[in-house]
Structure formats: C-alpha cells, structure tokens
Design a protein around this motif. Sequence first.
Motif, PDB file in Angstrom:
ATOM      1  N   GLU A 149       4.835  17.350   2.432  1.00  0.00           N
ATOM      2  CA  GLU A 149       3.968  17.629   1.281  1.00  0.00           C
ATOM      3  C   GLU A 149       4.015  16.493   0.255  1.00  0.00           C
ATOM      4  N   ILE A 150       5.226  16.004   0.002  1.00  0.00           N
ATOM      5  CA  ILE A 150       5.423  14.935  -1.000  1.00  0.00           C
ATOM      6  C   ILE A 150       4.659  13.674  -0.603  1.00  0.00           C
ATOM      7  N   TYR A 151       4.766  13.275   0.670  1.00  0.00           N
ATOM      8  CA  TYR A 151       4.077  12.061   1.126  1.00  0.00           C
ATOM      9  C   TYR A 151       2.577  12.283   1.294  1.00  0.00           C
ATOM     10  N   VAL A 201       5.682   9.433  -5.099  1.00  0.00           N
ATOM     11  CA  VAL A 201       5.657   8.327  -4.128  1.00  0.00           C
ATOM     12  C   VAL A 201       4.201   7.948  -3.875  1.00  0.00           C
ATOM     13  N   GLU A 202       4.000   6.793  -3.239  1.00  0.00           N
ATOM     14  CA  GLU A 202       2.659   6.441  -2.778  1.00  0.00           C
ATOM     15  C   GLU A 202       2.262   7.437  -1.674  1.00  0.00           C
ATOM     16  N   VAL A 203       0.994   7.834  -1.660  1.00  0.00           N
ATOM     17  CA  VAL A 203       0.499   8.669  -0.560  1.00  0.00           C
ATOM     18  C   VAL A 203       0.713   7.915   0.755  1.00  0.00           C
ATOM     19  N   ALA A 236       3.978  11.418   6.042  1.00  0.00           N
ATOM     20  CA  ALA A 236       3.760  12.867   5.954  1.00  0.00           C
ATOM     21  C   ALA A 236       3.690  13.456   7.366  1.00  0.00           C
ATOM     22  N   PHE A 237       2.924  12.791   8.229  1.00  0.00           N
ATOM     23  CA  PHE A 237       2.763  13.275   9.604  1.00  0.00           C
ATOM     24  C   PHE A 237       4.117  13.378  10.304  1.00  0.00           C
ATOM     25  N   GLU A 238       4.949  12.351  10.168  1.00  0.00           N
ATOM     26  CA  GLU A 238       6.274  12.345  10.816  1.00  0.00           C
ATOM     27  C   GLU A 238       7.102  13.567  10.410  1.00  0.00           C
ATOM     28  N   GLU A 256      -8.709  15.284  11.758  1.00  0.00           N
ATOM     29  CA  GLU A 256      -9.304  14.289  10.860  1.00  0.00           C
ATOM     30  C   GLU A 256      -8.798  12.870  11.128  1.00  0.00           C
ATOM     31  N   GLY A 257      -7.784  12.747  11.984  1.00  0.00           N
ATOM     32  CA  GLY A 257      -7.192  11.426  12.235  1.00  0.00           C
ATOM     33  C   GLY A 257      -6.462  10.872  11.026  1.00  0.00           C
ATOM     34  N   GLU A 258      -5.750  11.739  10.314  1.00  0.00           N
ATOM     35  CA  GLU A 258      -4.984  11.316   9.128  1.00  0.00           C
ATOM     36  C   GLU A 258      -3.541  11.016   9.539  1.00  0.00           C
ATOM     37  N   GLY A 259      -3.154   9.754   9.442  1.00  0.00           N
ATOM     38  CA  GLY A 259      -1.775   9.374   9.727  1.00  0.00           C
ATOM     39  C   GLY A 259      -1.423   9.377  11.202  1.00  0.00           C
TER      40      GLY A 259
END
Length: 244
Positions: free
Chosen positions: A63-65, A71-73, A78-80, A103-106
Amino acid sequence: HSYTLANKWYKRGADLGYAVAQFNYATSYYCGKGVDENDIEAIKWYHMAAKQGYVDAQYQLGEIYYHGHGVEVSYEQAFEWYLKAAKQGHVESQSQLGYMYREGEGVTQSYEQSLHWYQEGAKHEDDSAQFGLGYLYDEGLGVPQSYKTAKKWYEVAANNGNHSAMNNIGLLYEKGYGVPQSYKTAMQWYLMSAEQGNNTAMENVAIYYSNGNAGEVSEEKAFEWRLKAAEAGNDDAMSNLGYT
C-alpha cells in the motif's frame, strides 16, 4: 498515556525481533499513536516485520509503495510486496494483483494472471475481486466475453456491498446487455450505487432525473445528484454543471 506504554512494549518486542511487535511499532509511527508521525521510521519497522514473512506488514508495504505514502510511488516495489502477501493468502493483496496484472502496473500485463488472482480473491469473498472477475467477462479480457457471467459476478460483488458492481449492473439494464432492457431497473441499481457514494452512479441518476428515463422528471433532483457527483470528483458532472 496508554499508547506511550504500549509503544514501550512494542519497542522491546521489536528489538527482540518479534514480527508482530515490529508491525505494531511501525503502525504507531505510521499513524502517530503515542509518537510523532514518522513515515521513515514506520517503513523501516514494516520492512523488518515483512522480511520475517509477517503478512500484514507485506500488504502495508504494498500500500505504501502503491500510493506513495512517505516514499516515491513504485508500482514495481508495491507489486513485489503484494505478491508476497497474496501467496500467503492475503485477500486484499490477491485482488490488488488481479488489478495490477490487468492494467500492467509494475508488472507485464497478463489477463491470464489477472484472472487467476481475481479468482483467488473471489473465492475468499473479496468484493473487489468479484467485481474484477465481472469486469473481465464484461469486456472479454482473457476470457470469452459474456454479459451473463459478468452480471453473475457483479451481483455477487454487489451483495457484498461493492458500489462499482451496482453501477455496472445498472449499465447492463440500461443497454439491455444480457438482460431485458429496463430503464426502471437500471435506475434502481444506479440509486443503490449512488447512495453508497459511487460518483459515476450519482451522475447517472442525475441524467435519469433530467431526461425522465425511469419515468420521473425532476430538474431539482438532477441538480442535487449532479452536485454530489461533482463534489465527489466526477468530471462529467463538473462539466455538466459548467465547472471548468
């Protein structure tokens, strides 16, 4: 005072390497309970707990990442962390992976993986995952397109309180996709969704009151719902009210 005392014990346990204490100590810093809010300190202790396999800490780091709290997004990081938590059966993480794969995010986009993780989350009654499954069938993403199956999953999600699912069922009735076309039934679903705070549904309700689709014309009610939608950040509502 109780927070201060609790933090003293959390710190003692955290220094001894107890993951649950590290997680609680991190949360005190993250939320500013009994200590000044400090994201850097919180993240440090979340990391320690997460590295020991503490699932709530893994999800929290996701959630934080993902949202960039202190922190920087980083969708990759986040995915890891979501993946680690999801593999331990953490339901919100499973649902989030479904979305990120879609969505192919991360991660490289994969409807197959999206389907897999949405199914995992849906099995555990997660309404976001159930909605996600409905959406894949609605759009035919990685599965044969089927409004009937989409509606089935939307209804399961809606019964679990998912307002996006309620809105999308309304849309199926409006268009007559996989159901007999009915503005009246569409309006019932839009209203249900809007009352749960869905701003797309709020604008849909406004449109229906404006054009009398569901049998009642009321410019006043249309304006009222459009205003709510705009206040909740709906772009269409803003432009229809003349906001720029």
